[in-house]
Design a protein around this motif. Structure first.
Motif, mmCIF file in Angstrom:
data_model
loop_
_atom_site.group_PDB
_atom_site.id
_atom_site.type_symbol
_atom_site.label_atom_id
_atom_site.label_comp_id
_atom_site.label_asym_id
_atom_site.label_seq_id
_atom_site.Cartn_x
_atom_site.Cartn_y
_atom_site.Cartn_z
ATOM 1 N N GLU A 1 0.908 -1.182 0.091
ATOM 2 C CA GLU A 1 -0.049 -0.050 -0.129
ATOM 3 C C GLU A 1 0.974 1.185 0.222
ATOM 4 N N ALA A 2 0.086 2.413 -0.268
ATOM 5 C CA ALA A 2 1.029 3.724 -0.365
ATOM 6 C C ALA A 2 0.666 4.292 1.061
ATOM 7 N N THR A 3 1.523 5.179 1.381
ATOM 8 C CA THR A 3 1.463 5.973 2.611
ATOM 9 C C THR A 3 0.240 6.389 2.708
ATOM 10 N N GLY A 4 -0.578 6.168 3.939
ATOM 11 C CA GLY A 4 -1.806 6.989 4.178
ATOM 12 C C GLY A 4 -3.128 6.294 3.734
ATOM 13 N N THR A 5 -2.939 4.775 3.543
ATOM 14 C CA THR A 5 -3.909 3.937 3.126
ATOM 15 C C THR A 5 -4.552 3.538 4.263
ATOM 16 N N THR A 6 -5.928 3.258 4.116
ATOM 17 C CA THR A 6 -6.857 2.667 5.143
ATOM 18 C C THR A 6 -7.596 1.540 4.560
ATOM 19 N N VAL A 7 -7.630 0.258 5.352
ATOM 20 C CA VAL A 7 -8.061 -1.020 4.678
ATOM 21 C C VAL A 7 -9.167 -1.696 5.746
ATOM 22 N N VAL A 8 -10.318 -1.693 5.401
ATOM 23 C CA VAL A 8 -11.121 -2.511 6.459
ATOM 24 C C VAL A 8 -11.701 -3.488 5.644
ATOM 25 N N LEU A 9 -11.449 -4.888 6.270
ATOM 26 C CA LEU A 9 -12.271 -5.994 5.676
ATOM 27 C C LEU A 9 -13.135 -6.595 6.985
ATOM 28 N N ASP A 10 -14.134 -6.692 6.782
ATOM 29 C CA ASP A 10 -15.004 -7.332 7.740
ATOM 30 C C ASP A 10 -16.149 -8.500 7.067
ATOM 31 N N LYS A 11 -16.772 -9.217 7.975
ATOM 32 C CA LYS A 11 -17.750 -9.979 7.679
ATOM 33 C C LYS A 11 -18.771 -10.360 8.672
ATOM 34 N N VAL A 12 -19.913 -10.716 8.188
ATOM 35 C CA VAL A 12 -21.050 -11.074 9.098
ATOM 36 C C VAL A 12 -21.469 -12.566 8.792
ATOM 37 N N ALA A 13 -21.362 -13.246 9.939
ATOM 38 C CA ALA A 13 -21.424 -14.746 9.827
ATOM 39 C C ALA A 13 -22.076 -15.360 11.127
ATOM 40 N N LYS A 14 -22.580 -16.489 11.009
ATOM 41 C CA LYS A 14 -23.215 -17.045 12.059
ATOM 42 C C LYS A 14 -22.384 -17.454 13.391
ATOM 43 N N ARG A 15 -21.093 -17.445 13.064
ATOM 44 C CA ARG A 15 -20.192 -17.609 14.366
ATOM 45 C C ARG A 15 -18.825 -16.694 13.889
ATOM 46 N N SER A 16 -18.179 -16.332 14.485
ATOM 47 C CA SER A 16 -17.002 -15.379 14.619
ATOM 48 C C SER A 16 -15.983 -16.162 13.921
ATOM 49 N N HIS A 17 -15.808 -17.521 13.929
ATOM 50 C CA HIS A 17 -14.818 -18.122 13.245
ATOM 51 C C HIS A 17 -15.425 -19.489 12.424
ATOM 52 N N ASN A 18 -14.763 -20.048 11.580
ATOM 53 C CA ASN A 18 -15.409 -21.200 10.957
ATOM 54 C C ASN A 18 -16.650 -21.183 10.460
ATOM 55 N N ALA A 19 -17.165 -20.049 9.933
ATOM 56 C CA ALA A 19 -18.357 -19.968 9.070
ATOM 57 C C ALA A 19 -18.425 -18.961 8.098
ATOM 58 N N HIS A 20 -19.176 -19.519 6.732
ATOM 59 C CA HIS A 20 -19.049 -18.605 5.702
ATOM 60 C C HIS A 20 -19.880 -17.530 6.047
ATOM 61 N N SER A 21 -19.351 -16.470 5.219
ATOM 62 C CA SER A 21 -19.902 -15.180 5.340
ATOM 63 C C SER A 21 -21.341 -15.056 4.788
ATOM 64 N N LEU A 22 -22.222 -14.329 5.716
ATOM 65 C CA LEU A 22 -23.572 -13.836 5.021
ATOM 66 C C LEU A 22 -23.369 -12.852 4.190
ATOM 67 N N ILE A 23 -22.547 -11.806 4.946
ATOM 68 C CA ILE A 23 -22.266 -10.704 4.167
ATOM 69 C C ILE A 23 -20.609 -10.288 4.638
ATOM 70 N N ASN A 24 -20.028 -10.037 3.300
ATOM 71 C CA ASN A 24 -18.668 -9.406 3.698
ATOM 72 C C ASN A 24 -18.450 -8.246 2.996
ATOM 73 N N ILE A 25 -17.598 -7.422 3.549
ATOM 74 C CA ILE A 25 -17.467 -6.007 2.997
ATOM 75 C C ILE A 25 -15.719 -5.484 2.927
ATOM 76 N N ALA A 26 -15.277 -4.699 1.892
ATOM 77 C CA ALA A 26 -13.941 -4.323 2.072
ATOM 78 C C ALA A 26 -14.315 -2.887 1.573
ATOM 79 N N LEU A 27 -13.359 -2.079 2.176
ATOM 80 C CA LEU A 27 -13.163 -0.581 2.056
ATOM 81 C C LEU A 27 -11.762 -0.302 2.076
ATOM 82 N N ARG A 28 -11.355 0.305 1.088
ATOM 83 C CA ARG A 28 -9.993 0.810 0.728
ATOM 84 C C ARG A 28 -10.036 2.262 0.336
#
Length: 227
Positions: free
Chosen positions: A163-190
């Motif tokens: 990345e270039a200096t000053g970059t912000t990246v957010v990667l997140d997901k909504v799933a039935k469990r915090s781990h070991n669960a397929h995403s219901l919704i996932n999102i990326a922001l850069r």
């Protein structure tokens, strides 16, 4: 009729959760081609040119370990990506499931909101592929590979620029469990300083992973320091 496999976790462990066409699963192919030992498709390394090269046959864990190792070189992107990968599948699957297999499965199964593919889109990743009919090597954005359904090409590797200096990246997901669960919704922001356009992508809302053009337009040129 041959089927290329690596970790071979997707067809057995993922496909059953998503709607498939009539006649699925297809008859087993007469030949499986295991690419785990193909040197050109293995390994993860950060070059002096500021590009992280990822063999398509490398496992999810191998990529995550490299992101952690080189986090100082690209802290926003590599840090967010490493955290997201830790929420994908189980330790056993991450140890053998391949990056290329994850992306190829997402290309062929658009109902699956792949966390791995979304992460690569947010990373502005280039896919290195080979045309299976001509042998010609091609480079294309991961988003273009996904849009084409992976037809007619074999994934060889991926190139992730730091990345270039000053970059912000957010990667997140909504799933039935915090781990070991397929995403219901996932999102990326850069968001990046300078002239590079914002990137907003989402999976699970519609078929496939999509860029949110209206959100990107709204963020372009906006004063993000204000409320």
């Amino acid at each position: 009729g041959a089927e290329v496999v690596c970790g071979n976790t997707a067809l057995a462990g993922v496909a059953k959760y998503y709607a498939q066409p009539v006649g699925y699963p297809p008859a087993p192919p007469p030949l499986f081609v295991d690419v785990q030992a193909v040197s050109e498709m293995r390994g993860v390394s950060l070059g002096g040119d500021g590009v992280l090269r990822v063999g398509a046959a490398s496992s999810l864990d191998e990529l995550r370990e490299a992101l952690v190792e080189h986090r100082d070189a690209s802290s926003a992107l590599f840090g967010s990506a490493a955290e997201l990968l830790l929420r994908v599948a189980t330790p056993q699957v991450r140890a053998v499931g391949s990056i290329g297999g994850s992306v190829a499965f997402a290309a062929r199964n658009t109902a699956f909101p792949s966390d791995v593919a979304l992460m690569l889109i947010a990373a502005r990743t280039t896919a290195k592929v080979v045309d299976v009919s001509s042998g010609v090597k091609l480079s294309l954005p991961v988003s273009q590979y996904l849009a084409g359904g992976g037809e007619g090409v074999l994934l060889v590797s991926f190139e992730i620029p730091i990345e270039a200096t000053g970059t912000t990246v957010v990667l997140d997901k909504v799933a039935k469990r915090s781990h070991n669960a397929h995403s219901l919704i996932n999102i990326a922001l850069r968001l990046e300083a300078g002239s590079q356009a914002p990137l907003v992508a989402i999976g699970g809302a519609v078929s496939g992973l999509v860029r949110c053009a209206a959100a990107e337009a709204e963020l372009t040129g906006a004063d993000l320091s204000s409320e």
